[in-house]
Motif scaffolding. Structure first.
Motif: not given
Length: 360
Positions: A7-20, A94-98, A100-104
């Motif tokens: 679950p995101p631990r921050q607010r995510t205005p202007g982001r499309a993904a809902l999770s990581n 491949y970078l060890g990142l999600s 989801g939100l990490d990509f953005e």
């Protein structure tokens, strides 16, 4: 099988993904649990962070039979445009990142890419063919305005008279007309502008940090007025959400000066499938089931079928109808053109400072 999501631990205005969602290479996964506390207003806003990478090489090779190029460059990893449907999201794993939100929000910039590119082009035995840019992440995403890595790459390619094909949703490309126009005049440059919808609300929901459709149409006009051939890319076509706009998108692009067109149906590889389903269920709950049913019809009963030959066009009756509509509209609007290949015969390694110049 869907991967658990953090679950995101921050607010995510202007982001499309809902999770990581955890990436497919993680050995340890985390699963979000609703504890009944909802205090989003107290959470900080999720900001974009950028890390620099020093690449050893920047030209990536491929042998896919579905695409027309064998090499590409990515100035950035991840993309702040945040398109929920982006097939490149799994590359962040491949970078060890999600994906989801990490990509953005957790982006990788490659500021040394122009220097490394020049070194690769000078290599003995290098054989020039069109380099594609923007086929994974967008070279004209927001951070390019300040980083200017793409502009420097273009300057290197111009110096070498090397052909380049660019795909983007970013209206920022108009900034680089001073480099692209002389290249296009030599047959060295061509641009594809992707337009998924003409509806501002749909665009903002689906691709939250992409310039609005009108801005992309203006970019087509600016580029074509400068003598640069532009192909409009109706991509991706999202069934039961944007497919009804296909003819209007083609007409608007033709009016803006586009000279050719192509299309790709929605693809949902790996983690993108779960991310898109979560998004469409929250954003369009009244039609989510219908959208996903049509997606599965296009991909043989699955969210995605990666088979070469059909992964970009889809299969079955819906795919046939979409292709038929597209072909009819493209022919009527003069967009059903096969553009000639870009020139590679002009390629020449420029002299470096201190090199002795040829007398002939």
């Amino acid at each position: 099988m869907d991967l658990p999501s953090s679950p995101p631990r921050q607010r995510t205005p202007g982001r499309a993904a809902l999770s990581n969602p955890d990436n497919s290479f993680d050995r340890i996964t985390a699963e979000g649990v609703d504890d009944g506390w909802h205090m989003d207003d107290d959470l900080p806003v999720l900001r974009t962070s950028v890390t620099d990478e020093v690449p050893r090489r920047v030209i990536t090779r491929n042998t896919s039979p579905d695409i027309s190029f064998d090499r590409s460059i990515n100035p950035y990893r991840g993309c702040e445009h945040g398109c929920i449907y982006c097939f490149a999201r799994p590359s962040h794993a491949y970078l060890g990142l999600s994906p989801g939100l990490d990509f953005e929000t957790r982006l990788i910039a490659r500021p040394d890419a122009p220097t490394v590119l020049a070194k690769e082009l000078r290599a003995r035995g290098y054989v020039p063919q069109t380099i594609a840019i923007g086929t994974n992440t967008d070279p004209y995403q927001p951070i390019e305005r300040d980083r200017r890595i793409m502009r420097q790459i273009l300057q290197v390619l111009s110096d070498f008279n090397h052909p380049v094909g660019i795909v983007t949703k970013g209206a920022l490309i108009s900034r680089d007309i001073d480099i692209l126009a002389p290249m296009a005049a030599k047959g060295l440059a061509r641009v594809g502008i992707s337009i998924t919808t003409l509806d501002n609300a749909t665009s903002r929901a689906m691709e939250p940090r992409v310039p609005l459709p009108a801005a992309r149409l203006r970019a087509i006009r600016q580029l074509t007025d400068a003598g640069i051939d532009v192909r409009v890319m109706v991509s991706p076509i999202v069934p039961a959400l944007t497919d009804h706009e296909m003819e209007r998108i083609l007409a608007a692009a033709a009016d803006a000066g586009a000279v050719a067109a192509n299309s790709i149906v929605l693809r949902l590889p790996r983690e993108v499938s779960g991310l898109f389903r979560d998004w469409v269920e929250q954003t369009y709950p009244d039609r989510a089931a219908r959208i996903m049913a049509r997606v599965r019809e296009l991909h043989g009963g699955q969210d995605y079928d990666p088979a070469f030959g059909t992964r970009m066009t889809g299969q079955g009756e819906w795919a046939r109808l979409i292709r038929q509509r597209f072909d009819l509209a493209a022919r009527r609007l003069g967009l059903a053109r096969h553009l000639p290949p870009l020139r590679s015969d002009l390629f020449a390694v420029p002299p470096r400072p201190g090199d002795q110049l040829s007398l002939f």
